[in-house]
Design an enzyme around this catalytic site. Structure first.
Site, PDB file in Angstrom:
ATOM      1  N   ILE A  63       0.889  -1.156   0.000  1.00  0.00           N
ATOM      2  CA  ILE A  63       0.000   0.000   0.000  1.00  0.00           C
ATOM      3  C   ILE A  63       0.929   1.208   0.000  1.00  0.00           C
ATOM      4  O   ILE A  63       1.903   1.258   0.757  1.00  0.00           O
ATOM      5  CB  ILE A  63      -0.964  -0.023   1.206  1.00  0.00           C
ATOM      6  CG1 ILE A  63      -1.994   1.096   1.100  1.00  0.00           C
ATOM      7  CG2 ILE A  63      -0.236   0.004   2.522  1.00  0.00           C
ATOM      8  CD1 ILE A  63      -3.112   0.978   2.138  1.00  0.00           C
ATOM      9  N   SER A  64       0.654   2.150  -0.869  1.00  0.00           N
ATOM     10  CA  SER A  64       1.559   3.290  -1.075  1.00  0.00           C
ATOM     11  C   SER A  64       1.696   4.158   0.168  1.00  0.00           C
ATOM     12  O   SER A  64       0.805   4.227   1.019  1.00  0.00           O
ATOM     13  CB  SER A  64       1.048   4.155  -2.228  1.00  0.00           C
ATOM     14  OG  SER A  64       0.996   3.414  -3.422  1.00  0.00           O
ATOM     15  N   GLN A  65       2.808   4.869   0.218  1.00  0.00           N
ATOM     16  CA  GLN A  65       3.063   5.844   1.271  1.00  0.00           C
ATOM     17  C   GLN A  65       1.979   6.925   1.194  1.00  0.00           C
ATOM     18  O   GLN A  65       1.679   7.439   0.108  1.00  0.00           O
ATOM     19  CB  GLN A  65       4.440   6.461   1.051  1.00  0.00           C
ATOM     20  CG  GLN A  65       4.785   7.571   2.001  1.00  0.00           C
ATOM     21  CD  GLN A  65       6.117   8.224   1.645  1.00  0.00           C
ATOM     22  OE1 GLN A  65       6.761   7.888   0.663  1.00  0.00           O
ATOM     23  NE2 GLN A  65       6.523   9.179   2.459  1.00  0.00           N
TER      24      GLN A  65
END
Length: 92
Positions: A63-65
């Site tokens: 899951i992206s930053q």
């Protein structure tokens, strides 16, 4: 998934952190403050769900930053009625 007061407080802190990095779009910040990120990460990493880092999720994906998502969305200049689907290629 339960969204506790603790989770809400951690989201508020995350919003403060990404604002400090230059995210100014009120609607982006509002949306990120509403989304329970902890519901999308593996239970092993839930204690880090509101850190401004990418995290592992199922199937060796990430899951992206949060800052990255906020920056990309802010740059899109999303208007009312538009829908955004962020699909990344992250993998662990």
């Amino acid at each position: 998934m339960i969204d506790t007061y603790r989770h809400k407080g951690l989201r508020k802190q995350l919003i403060k952190d990404i604002k400090a990095k230059g995210i100014t779009d009120a609607k982006v910040l509002e949306a990120m403050n509403k989304i329970p990120r902890h519901a999308f990460v593996e239970s092993t990493f839930q204690h880090m769900a509101y850190d401004d880092i990418a995290l592992r999720i199922n199937e060796n994906q990430t899951i992206s930053q949060p800052y990255t998502v906020a920056y990309q969305t802010q740059m899109l200049d999303v208007k009312e009625g538009m829908k955004v689907l962020e699909i990344g290629t992250g993998s662990a």
